[in-house]
Design an enzyme around this catalytic site. Structure first.
Site, mmCIF file in Angstrom:
data_model
loop_
_atom_site.group_PDB
_atom_site.id
_atom_site.type_symbol
_atom_site.label_atom_id
_atom_site.label_comp_id
_atom_site.label_asym_id
_atom_site.label_seq_id
_atom_site.Cartn_x
_atom_site.Cartn_y
_atom_site.Cartn_z
ATOM 1 N N GLU A 135 43.075 82.987 -59.439
ATOM 2 C CA GLU A 135 44.085 83.724 -58.663
ATOM 3 C C GLU A 135 45.464 83.591 -59.300
ATOM 4 O OE1 GLU A 135 43.134 83.627 -54.246
ATOM 5 O OE2 GLU A 135 43.086 81.492 -54.760
ATOM 6 N N ASP A 180 45.864 87.472 -54.716
ATOM 7 C CA ASP A 180 46.839 86.510 -55.234
ATOM 8 C C ASP A 180 47.115 86.722 -56.715
ATOM 9 O OD1 ASP A 180 47.900 84.815 -53.193
ATOM 10 O OD2 ASP A 180 45.859 84.118 -52.852
ATOM 11 N N CYS A 212 36.517 88.831 -55.514
ATOM 12 C CA CYS A 212 36.490 88.761 -54.053
ATOM 13 C C CYS A 212 37.802 89.202 -53.418
ATOM 14 C CB CYS A 212 36.111 87.361 -53.585
ATOM 15 S SG CYS A 212 37.305 86.114 -54.049
ATOM 16 N N HIS A 218 48.423 93.232 -37.013
ATOM 17 C CA HIS A 218 47.237 93.488 -36.183
ATOM 18 C C HIS A 218 46.751 94.914 -36.306
ATOM 19 C CE1 HIS A 218 45.994 89.921 -34.508
ATOM 20 N NE2 HIS A 218 47.188 89.600 -34.054
HETATM 21 C C1 PEP Z 1 42.630 86.725 -53.034
HETATM 22 O O1 PEP Z 1 43.687 86.138 -53.178
HETATM 23 O O2 PEP Z 1 42.333 87.780 -53.639
HETATM 24 C C2 PEP Z 1 41.611 86.220 -52.094
HETATM 25 C C3 PEP Z 1 40.411 86.733 -52.055
HETATM 26 O O3 PEP Z 1 41.982 85.207 -51.268
HETATM 27 P P1 PEP Z 1 42.940 85.408 -49.976
HETATM 28 O O4 PEP Z 1 43.158 86.878 -49.808
HETATM 29 O O5 PEP Z 1 42.238 84.776 -48.854
HETATM 30 O O6 PEP Z 1 44.158 84.670 -50.420
HETATM 31 MG MG MG Z 2 43.888 84.116 -52.445
#
Ligand code: PEP
Ligand code: MG
Length: 560
Positions: free
Chosen positions: A411, A435, A482, A184
């Site tokens: 990923e 990931d 992302c 948090h």
């Molecule tokens: C990632 O794995 O980079 C991603 C954007 O997804 P999350 O962080 O939600 O697993």
């Molecule tokens: Mg991910």
């Protein structure tokens, strides 16, 4: 000077004197109660209820995500299972204080055993226990210190109740000795743009009043800094403040090459702020937050309402929605019920959805209905895709539901290495660097002990990204980023140099990335990326890119 390492949240840098959070109250002794069980029960009920009401009141004052967290904590305090546990101990002759200490402790152990998201809620439970015990003893709950001047707060791990009401004029930065990037402290620091470093074990020895530099971008706390280091940190802090107030323009490189800057969002509630900060659309809408807060999958109607609300905030703009990514760090009881030794390598993401295809079909139905009702440009993508066959499965199914633009997240290294074939089926790829780094370096992204491996600057990760960028360019398909990597301004330049066509990030990171992109051309970005790729490890890649970028800046300045 000395350097302490942790996990930086965001990119800020700050400096100031340390003020430590008070140590937790000592454990109450296990001595027999002198009151009757009824009297002890009445005391404990009153204390628990007062603490729950106080947490709710703090939530109301704080608003936003903090309010949700504090309300969840208030519910935790009054959890019926916990109440039974308290009653059992009091019936056995324990004092109210000891019963609270012991019952919360055993509940904490259970949460920690579950690990992941729930494990990180253990600190919240400790905070509730401390507050209840303090109230029973009639003393103040341990909280944020007030040294009477601005300070760098050092704590074991902050509870939501503390972070929610932090006086931002006084707190220059946060350092925690425990807690990971999803604690948090980290979530709220990100939301409030507080400079923070979590999981800095070495910070336990920092003394009140000593001056430190907290450099979130470099993941370090510098102790006994030199005058030169202090002044450099101040210059950087000033440059960041200027970038934050610079005019909002569409993302682009110095030569005008457009690089759309998009937002990562977890719920429609964040959309307005993202638009205000200049998000040109949404590059990752994490739909699991809609599912995580419920015991069952939300209905099609509930989902449609949420997706419609999100799409309406971005008329005519691209909104990339990720279908449910359950499992590993985001477990859902109704999807991930099997016990798995290694959930990150188990039935997660698209694999879990395929095993419960009705949930995927319902989500695609809701998305198609929301798409029909709004004017945003909806793209859908699947998480954790590791084969070409999975890509074909998901994109075919999405198109069956009338969803025009269907892609996949890259990923897993296998998908990056076969990106040319993956993109033969998908309309686009979006690289999830969190990931991708976890799987490339074989380092659990939630484990503090291997956090140093979780560095997307690693040249092995960069090589994989280059594969995807090259495949996208060859096939004329967009390749977005992302993961958190897109929020690191210099790494963002490298990613564009490797072929990324858009970048998506937490909205608070947009200003820094926008400002840095504007200082490099596409040719520069490619050269900086080459320098990083030639390194042998993450730290060297970062340094090589920094050198290449500053050499570039000097050459540009000399030419003018
Ligand atoms: C990632 O794995 O980079 C991603 C954007 O997804 P999350 O962080 O939600 O697993
Ligand atoms: Mg991910």
């Amino acid at each position: 000077m000395a350097e302490l390492r942790g996990v930086g949240i965001g990119l800020g840098v700050a400096q100031g004197p340390v003020a430590r959070m008070a140590e937790p109250l000592p454990a109450p002794p296990d001595t027999p109660s002198e009151l009757t069980p009824d009297e002890e029960t009445a005391r404990v009920r009153a204390a628990v209820s007062a603490v729950a009401r106080e947490l709710e009141a703090r939530g109301e004052t704080a608003g936003g995500a903090a309010q949700e967290v504090l309300e969840a904590q208030a519910m935790m305090a009054e959890d019926p299972t916990l109440e039974e546990e308290l009653d059992t101990r009091i019936a056995a002759g324990k004092t109210a204080e000891f019963a609270v200490y012991d019952a919360f402790h055993s509940f904490r152990t259970q949460l920690e055993a579950v690990g992941g998201y729930l494990g990180e809620r253990a600190a919240d439970l400790d905070d509730v226990a401390q507050r209840v015990i303090a109230r029973l003893r009639g003393v103040a709950a341990p909280g944020v210190p007030d040294p009477g001047h601005p300070f760098v707060l050092v704590a074991k791990d902050l509870a939501p109740a503390d972070t929610a009401l932090l006086d931002l004029d006084k707190v220059l930065a946060l350092i925690t000795t425990e807690g990971g990037p999803t604690s948090h402290t980290a979530i709220l620091a990100r939301e409030k743009s507080i400079v923070a470093i979590v999981g800095t074990a070495g910070a336990k020895d920092l003394a009140d009043g000593e001056t430190v530099i907290v450099d979130a971008a470099a993941h370090t706390v510098i102790t006994s800094p030199t005058a030169d280091e202090l002044s450099r940190a101040q210059t950087r802090a000033r440059a960041r403040a200027e970038a934050a107030s610079a005019p909002i323009t569409p993302g682009a490189l110095a030569d005008g090459t457009p690089v759309p800057l998009l937002a990562n969002l977890g719920s429609p509630a964040g959309a307005a702020e993202a638009v205000e900060l200049g998000a040109e659309g949404v590059g990752l809408f994490r739909t699991e937050f809609l599912f995580l807060s419920q015991g069952n999958a939300p209905t099609v109607a509930q989902q449609k309402a949420s997706y419609t609300q999100m799409l309406q905030a971005f008329p005519g703009k691209k909104v990339v929605v990720r279908v449910l990514d359950a499992g590993a760090d985001k477990p859902l009881p109704f999807l991930n019920d099997a016990h798995e030794e290694n959930p990150a390598l188990g039935l997660r993401g698209l694999r879990a959805l395929r095993a419960s295809e009705d949930i995927l079909r319902e989500q695609l139905t809701a998305l198609a209905e929301a798409d029909a009702a709004t004017s945003a440009d909806l793209w859908v993508m699947a998480p954790m895709v590791s084969t070409v066959e999975e890509t074909e499965y998901f994109t075919t199914l999405a198109r069956e539901f009338g969803l025009k633009t269907a892609g996949v997240m890259v990923e897993v290294p296998s998908s990056a290495l076969l990106a040319d074939r993956i993109l033969g089926h998908a309309d686009f790829a979006s690289i999830g660097t969190n990931d991708l780094t976890q799987y490339t370096l074989a380092a659990d992204r939630l484990l503090g002990s291997v956090a140093s491996f979780q560095d997307p600057w690693h040249p092995a990760v960069l090589r994989l990204i280059r594969e995807v960028g090259a495949a996208g360019a060859a096939l004329g398909k967009p390749v977005g980023i992302c993961g958190e990597a897109a929020a690191d301004p210099l790494l963002a330049v490298v990613l564009v140099g490797l072929g990324a066509t858009s970048l998506s990030m937490a909205p608070t990171a947009l200003a820094d990335v926008r400002a840095t992109l504007l200082t490099h051309s596409l040719d520069d970005a490619r050269r900086i990326a080459e320098a990083a790729l030639a390194a042998s490890d993450a730290a060297d890649a970062r340094t090589a890119a920094q050198h290449a970028a500053s050499a570039q800046a000097s050459a540009t300045a000399a030419a003018h």
